[in-house]
Design an enzyme around this catalytic site. Sequence first.
Site, PDB file in Angstrom:
ATOM      1  CG  ASP A 118      -1.618   1.186   1.584  1.00 13.92           C
ATOM      2  OD1 ASP A 118      -1.998   1.837   0.183  1.00 13.92           O
ATOM      3  OD2 ASP A 118      -2.245   1.472   2.412  1.00 13.92           O
ATOM      4  NE  ARG A 134     -23.734  11.873  -0.663  1.00 13.21           N
ATOM      5  CZ  ARG A 134     -24.594  12.699  -1.098  1.00 13.21           C
ATOM      6  NH1 ARG A 134     -25.385  13.197  -0.065  1.00 13.21           N
ATOM      7  NH2 ARG A 134     -24.994  13.126  -2.135  1.00 13.21           N
ATOM      8  CD1 TRP A 172     -35.101   6.251  -7.169  1.00 15.43           C
ATOM      9  CD2 TRP A 172     -35.411   5.778  -9.242  1.00 15.43           C
ATOM     10  NE1 TRP A 172     -34.447   7.182  -7.781  1.00 15.43           N
ATOM     11  CE2 TRP A 172     -34.391   6.473  -9.349  1.00 15.43           C
ATOM     12  CE3 TRP A 172     -35.595   5.106 -10.537  1.00 15.43           C
ATOM     13  CZ2 TRP A 172     -33.869   7.114 -10.173  1.00 15.43           C
ATOM     14  CZ3 TRP A 172     -34.930   5.591 -11.405  1.00 15.43           C
ATOM     15  CH2 TRP A 172     -34.085   6.438 -11.488  1.00 15.43           C
ATOM     16  NE  ARG A 222     -37.807  17.265  -1.703  1.00 15.52           N
ATOM     17  CZ  ARG A 222     -36.733  17.455  -1.288  1.00 15.52           C
ATOM     18  NH1 ARG A 222     -35.653  16.709  -1.796  1.00 15.52           N
ATOM     19  NH2 ARG A 222     -36.357  18.498  -0.779  1.00 15.52           N
ATOM     20  CG  ASP A 232     -31.507  13.600  -6.966  1.00 13.04           C
ATOM     21  OD1 ASP A 232     -31.642  12.805  -7.580  1.00 13.04           O
ATOM     22  OD2 ASP A 232     -31.414  13.929  -6.077  1.00 13.04           O
ATOM     23  CD  GLU A 246     -24.305   8.081  -5.972  1.00 15.22           C
ATOM     24  OE1 GLU A 246     -25.554   8.381  -5.853  1.00 15.22           O
ATOM     25  OE2 GLU A 246     -23.307   8.574  -5.912  1.00 15.22           O
TER      26      GLU A 246
END
Length: 622
Positions: free
Chosen positions: A20, A196, A203, A249, A366, A560
């Site tokens: 590393d 987070r 969804w 929402r 978004d 993500e």
Amino acid sequence: MKIFNLQIEETLNSLLLQEDTDGDKKITIEDKGPKAFHLESEDGTKHTVKGTYQLSNLLQELVIAKYDGKRSVKIPLHKIDEAPVSRISRMIREYYWKGLTRSMDAQGVEKLISDTKNEALTAEKLPIYVPFQDELAFNYYKTLEDKLNIKASRLPEDISPEFVKTLNDKPGILSLKLEKENGEIKGVPFVVPGGRFNEMYGWDSYFESIGLLIDGKVDLAKAMADNFQYEIEHYGKILNANRSYYLTRTQPPFYTSLIREVFDITKDKNWLNNHLKTAIKEYETVWMVQGKRLTENGLNRYLAEGLGIPPECEEGHYDAILKPFASEVNCSIEDYISKYQKGELQNDFLDTYFLHDRTVRESGHDTSYRIEGNCADLNLVELNVLLYKYELDFAELIKDVFDDSFEFNSKTYTSSYWLKKAEKRKQLVNSFCWNPKNGLYVDYNHVTKTQSTFVAATTFTPLWCNIASLEQAKAIVKNALPLLKEKGGIAGSTKASRGDITNERPARQWDYPNGWAPHQMMIWKGLLNYGFNKEAQELIYRWLFMITKNAVDYNGTIPEKYDVVEATHKVFAEYGNVGTDFEYISQEGFGWMNASYQYGLNLLEEKFIQKLNALIEPEKIF
């Protein structure tokens, strides 16, 4: 079988010290070590672990054992040399889903206490907001106030946008379903996206459940549906997420798909009966109210009904928009925000701007230049596709499971009732959203009465539920695939539609060059619906190759989103890339990315899985 009996701390320290070199407690292709680590097996023979992937596997196996409280561990060689596809899929199935599972009972709430989406809004005590009618939850959280740093508050019976605005400076978590078993109260579990995002999202939950069902975690997928039901019954809608500022929402509607797919496995007719009633209630009260999310042309839109500036955004997020108005009245942006939020300053432009901004967040996309500045004016093609699927699901479930007669709210529903609605919507979608000249599905602005020219991945969504004719499907494949297909799969939009990126016009994460799991999953299914197996296999391979190669090169990272043009997790867009910030080992991956991997593998032909394990580039196959 070669097995290594290793002292965890000693081996871990030696491995990281040698390999590393950048000190991030991971072993990746960016480290400059020798990429060769010597071990001795139980039978006394020497073995050298070679290569980034194998070394990072060794690191991960050591850390898994360490987190289990062990001081030594026996690691078989086949775990270090495990085929990449098998390893990623196994880690998702055995490890990541567990890391992403939460509940709203004492144990789960404890993890939420220090969590916030905006450091400036962190409260001394975490507010837990409980629905007006849920006595069990209110009493339960009240008893926890002495043990945990929380404050239980009961919501009013009527949750208005004006009330939600009063919570802006004291945001908190919203309760989800609790159950009492043998005198003990437990939270019905749910899966979070990761990082987070530490609450149940709308969804995301459906797409995560696709992976859960494939991995045999039926009870957890069923629990997600039960929490959806709780939200509709108590908060009036499936929430963007269970945070107080999301009370106005909702999210893209996938509830009927979820309950149908769970029922296909459990065959629990009583459970389905109960959920079908709630789904019809959601359809009628959330989506089909004229002037709200139902527009005058018969199609639907998103419409987040909050007031003022969304409180969850980090400080400075809206400075570019607010600065001219602050300058005009000669005050700081901070003062302007304060006065605007209190109603001391009126600004029609900002009222409209934030209406659209919140609606973008409700849409799930978004953010994107496809819908920026006019989202509440758009009949988005994918939203109307999803509601068409609702209508079809209602028709087919009532016919197949309930003998074509379903009682709810003093009304008897038949399959023909819903099929008529579905057929009407199909005609409207093809009338307003189909562009015959370009052979693409696009969004329709019901205010300006014009079709959008923005080309996005959502153009494929009508194939997902068979709303397109075969001729339209062929046109989409012919016209959209060349525009949107990239090295790692389908991009969120074309580069031309996105437009130029500058300091004044920053990149939006749902646009080119980024690609997202829900788009890919819907597109694969849509292509297969119409017999485009070759095209589906290629897109699945491209997506899975990108995930596999990045995980191999970057210590098991599953983030993500991806830049599908460069086929990398190094995405430069707003909000960063959740799932990349960890030490030693990813314990979660990312919810719908995990699901897309399991779903893709479930659809991919065996010959391609073999090539995937060999990390053969898509360009050498297709």
